[in-house]
Design an enzyme around this catalytic site. Structure first.
Site, PDB file in Angstrom:
ATOM      1  NE  ARG A  80      89.622  34.903  83.352  1.00 45.77           N
ATOM      2  CZ  ARG A  80      88.631  34.119  83.346  1.00 45.77           C
ATOM      3  NH1 ARG A  80      88.874  32.988  82.616  1.00 45.77           N
ATOM      4  NH2 ARG A  80      87.509  34.559  83.841  1.00 45.77           N
ATOM      5  NE  ARG A  89      86.503  36.083  79.754  1.00 44.33           N
ATOM      6  CZ  ARG A  89      85.043  35.774  80.167  1.00 44.33           C
ATOM      7  NH1 ARG A  89      84.710  34.377  79.790  1.00 44.33           N
ATOM      8  NH2 ARG A  89      84.218  36.621  79.874  1.00 44.33           N
ATOM      9  CG  ASP A  92      86.399  31.120  80.258  1.00 42.18           C
ATOM     10  OD1 ASP A  92      86.848  31.175  81.229  1.00 42.18           O
ATOM     11  OD2 ASP A  92      85.189  31.457  79.910  1.00 42.18           O
ATOM     12  CG  ASP A  94      84.033  27.988  80.901  1.00 43.30           C
ATOM     13  OD1 ASP A  94      84.560  28.269  81.941  1.00 43.30           O
ATOM     14  OD2 ASP A  94      83.214  28.861  80.126  1.00 43.30           O
TER      15      ASP A  94
END
Length: 170
Positions: A80, A89, A92, A94
């Site tokens: 990344r 990307r 990711d 989160d």
């Protein structure tokens, strides 16, 4: 603190393999895995669609910061690169929620400050937790009640695929 909801996404390289790397990297901590969705990019940057999924994870040894670090380690392993906010990307990860923790720390804001605006988080999350709730502006709200508040375009950009993340490959 141990239970978290993670939103994972990729739109560079072998996106399905990048998502699978999260599942593999978290191992037995993974409690539930949503179907994989193809989603329109969010944030106004021109790029190809993402593959997204939601994981419910549990590990009594980790708190929100622990989940954040694990996600960052997996992002680094997927090469990344953070060049452009909301840009393309490889991976990711989160942290959407972690137990009932609320945090305004700039490093880790919980619950995720924009999760309630993102169909690519809410729709897969409902697949694995139909009764999920998310605190929004100090009020705990059912996730299924948040979806109608999103614009038609936001909801229309999220499509379930036939792709599957394999829990057995761990």
């Amino acid at each position: 603190m141990s239970r978290a909801v993670l939103s994972i996404g990729s739109n560079v390289g072998d996106s399905l393999a990048h998502l699978q790397s999260v599942l593999d990297g978290l191992g037995d901590a993974v409690v539930a895995v949503s179907p994989v969705y193809s989603t329109a990019p969010w944030g106004g940057v021109e790029q190809q669609d993402f593959l997204n999924a939601v994981l419910v994870v549990d590990d009594p040894a980790l708190d929100g910061y622990g989940w954040l670090r694990r996600g960052q380690e997996l992002e680094v392993a997927a090469d990344r690169v953070r060049i452009e906010r909301w840009g393309p990307r490889t991976l990711d990860v989160d942290v959407v929620t972690c137990d009932d923790v609320r945090s305004d720390d700039p490093e880790l804001t919980l619950p995720h400050p924009r999760a309630h605006e993102r169909a690519f988080v809410l729709i897969p999350w409902l697949d694995v937790e139909p009764d999920a709730v998310l605190p929004v502006d100090g009020t705990t709200t059912r996730v299924d009640a948040l979806l109608p508040l999103l614009g038609d375009e936001e909801r229309a950009g999220v499509h379930r695929t036939q792709l599957v993340l394999d829990r057995r490959s761990r």
